[in-house]
Enzyme design. Structure first.
Site, PDB file in Angstrom:
ATOM      1  N   CYS A  77      -4.902   4.033  -5.474  1.00  0.00           N
ATOM      2  CA  CYS A  77      -4.984   2.783  -4.711  1.00  0.00           C
ATOM      3  C   CYS A  77      -4.068   1.659  -5.170  1.00  0.00           C
ATOM      4  CB  CYS A  77      -6.420   2.269  -4.745  1.00  0.00           C
ATOM      5  SG  CYS A  77      -7.614   3.392  -4.019  1.00  0.00           S
ATOM      6  N   HIS A 138      -7.511  -5.029  -3.991  1.00  0.00           N
ATOM      7  CA  HIS A 138      -7.261  -4.165  -5.148  1.00  0.00           C
ATOM      8  C   HIS A 138      -5.948  -4.446  -5.880  1.00  0.00           C
ATOM      9  CE1 HIS A 138      -8.825  -0.070  -6.793  1.00  0.00           C
ATOM     10  NE2 HIS A 138      -8.763  -1.017  -7.715  1.00  0.00           N
ATOM     11  N   ASP A 281      -3.468   4.803   2.441  1.00  0.00           N
ATOM     12  CA  ASP A 281      -2.901   4.411   1.145  1.00  0.00           C
ATOM     13  C   ASP A 281      -2.525   5.596   0.277  1.00  0.00           C
ATOM     14  OD1 ASP A 281      -5.495   5.229   0.445  1.00  0.00           O
ATOM     15  OD2 ASP A 281      -5.755   3.650  -1.049  1.00  0.00           O
ATOM     16  N   ASN A 282      -3.106   6.762   0.537  1.00  0.00           N
ATOM     17  CA  ASN A 282      -2.744   8.021  -0.135  1.00  0.00           C
ATOM     18  C   ASN A 282      -3.549   9.128   0.516  1.00  0.00           C
ATOM     19  OD1 ASN A 282      -4.577   6.395  -2.493  1.00  0.00           O
ATOM     20  ND2 ASN A 282      -5.378   8.387  -1.878  1.00  0.00           N
TER      21      ASN A 282
END
Length: 492
Positions: A77, A138, A281-282
């Site tokens: 993240c 984050h 994000d991944n």
């Protein structure tokens, strides 16, 4: 007298009262980034899922453009989010690793995105964009790192991952407060109701869009789901309704969410002036059993999230802007999240900072389907924290023969480090190592890897182009706790 003559000329050429002005300035485009959390390449129908129902994303793909080689810069993240916000590799801005948290920021960390970095929101503020972040940040939870200090006019969301709930962290004995839902810099609910996050985020995002429809706006919408827990959250309308348990429920609610946003843009009459990108994000963490999709799917790509595999770095991506993005098309060129900042800046007429290096490129020709547009990347780097593990150039991805940390997508006790070369266009599952038969490609990528080491570093070798993360000297968990007078009713 020169100033008087200039003033008269300006008045004559611009005054609507005189009826002889120049053409009105073109309307600046709006931008929306929807950034899911841990969603896999194979989790939605436009990218091959036959398990999850995603009719709104099907519509978005029919009316827009899919990107099959759109990459993030990390399998986890914080570094991935640093890149989409700054247009840089996380290694450049110091958000890839620190001595307290590791690769992902934990609650009550002294670290965060350095206030001196330029964010995509700060760049767009040059042209008077309204800016908002709804969802997961984050990039630092202390005041100086919050979105409201990084160019966002309004923040509604959580400062870190949905699995970072109340506890005493065994690594350093620090106390993590109940998961806080924040509005700007105030905690309004703790612990927040994670079941309602997708619905609440969508409703608040739509409210903000309606309030700012008459001015250029940028909405960064990093969704919380499917998220980092083994059993993602969803509202009553979606819980238990999919064919894939909590993961599928969360994915199908995310699909509902984007449908609501697209419908609203059409109803407000601003769809043709609003660029929307939907991505992740991944890749998904996935289960060891390839037939068990209860933690997502990266198929047909190889590997799991949290690594440097294609399944971690290549994410499902759809862009949409009626009349601008060619409908029903596909782009197979390499593009990345780092490209959004320079692209949006150029489309909005903003100046990019000249005192620092950015790693992204203007990819507007690819987004809008210009003929013969090609990837701007000579090389793209796959880092795991501070270790350079792989490099891509053209269709070639080469894993370097490094002593890797646990979790490497290829090297383990039975597969010792060696040079691996894959053609990730033709061999999408990375099944055929052709390093021995293509020594000239290995030599080319090895030289490019050395350029990365000099600029961005590699393990104990600092890079000359690296900049530091921010670090707070006054850290307190009290800032993430809710005062009784600040609370609101859960679900409001």
């Amino acid at each position: 007298m020169r100033w008087l003559v200039g003033w008269i000329v300006t008045l004559l050429t611009t005054s609507p009262l005189l009826g002889i002005g120049t053409a009105a300035e073109p309307t600046k485009p709006n931008f929306i980034i929807v950034y899911c959390d841990n969603l896999g390449y194979g989790d939605i129908e436009p990218f091959g899922s036959t398990l999850h129902r995603t009719p709104n994303l099907n519509r978005m793909a029919r009316e827009g453009r899919t990107f099959t080689h759109f990459c993030v810069t990390a399998g986890v993240c914080t570094p991935s989010r640093a890149s989409i916000v700054t247009g840089c590799y996380a290694q450049r801005v110091g958000m890839h690793l620190n001595d307290r948290d590791g690769a992902v920021l934990r609650p009550v960390s002294p670290y965060g995105l350095h206030p001196d970095e330029f964010t995509i929101a700060e760049i767009l503020k040059q042209q008077n964009y309204a800016t908002a972040l709804v969802g997961k940040w984050h990039l630092g939870d202390q005041p100086e790192f919050l979105p409201t200090r990084q160019g966002f006019d309004w923040f509604f969301g959580v400062p870190y991952s949905d699995d970072m709930t109340e506890r005493v962290w065994e690594r350093d004995g620090s106390y993590w407060p109940p998961l806080p839902l924040m509005e700007n810099e105030t905690v309004i609910e703790a612990p927040c109701n994670r079941d309602g996050l997708t619905k609440r985020y969508t409703e608040r995002a739509m409210q903000w869009i309606a309030e700012h429809k008459e001015e250029p706006f940028f909405l960064y919408f990093p969704q919380a789901m499917p998220g980092s827990t083994k059993t993602p959250f969803s509202s009553d309308a979606f819980r238990g309704k999919s064919q894939n348990g909590p993961w599928g429920d969360a994915v199908e609610e995310l699909d509902w969410s984007i449908g609501q946003i697209l419908n609203q843009l059409v109803e407000l009459g601003i769809a043709e002036n609003t660029f929307v990108i939907w991505t992740s994000d991944n890749g998904a963490p996935i289960n060891r059993d390839p037939d068990d999709l209860s933690r997502g799917s990266n198929l047909p790509l190889h590997g799991r999230g949290y690594t440097t595999s294609e399944g971690a770095f290549r994410v499902p991506t759809i862009v949409w802007q009626p009349g601008k993005v060619p409908a029903g098309t596909q782009c197979d060129e390499l593009t990345t999240t780092m490209d959004l900042l320079p692209t949006f800046a150029n489309l909005a007429g903003c100046e990019l900072p000249s005192d620092r290096k950015l790693d992204g490129h203007d990819i507007a020709p690819l987004l809008f389907g210009e003929p013969n547009a090609k990837t701007p990347y000579e090389a793209f780097y796959y880092y795991h924290q501070d270790q350079l593990q792989a490099i891509r150039s053209g269709p070639w991805k080469m894993f370097l023969p490094v002593d890797a940390s646990p979790g490497h997508p290829h090297f383990n006790a039975s597969q010792k480090p060696t040079t691996l070369l894959f053609n990730v266009v033709d061999d999408i599952a990375c099944q055929h190592n052709i390093a021995e038969t293509r020594p000239e490609i290995v030599a080319q990528l090895t030289a490019l890897a050395e350029q990365a080491r000099q600029d961005l570093g590699d393990k104990d070798r600092p890079g000359r182009g690296q900049r530091p993360a921010g670090k707070s000297t006054d850290v307190s968990p009290r800032r993430l706790e809710m005062l009784p007078s600040e609370s609101v009713q859960p679900g409001s």
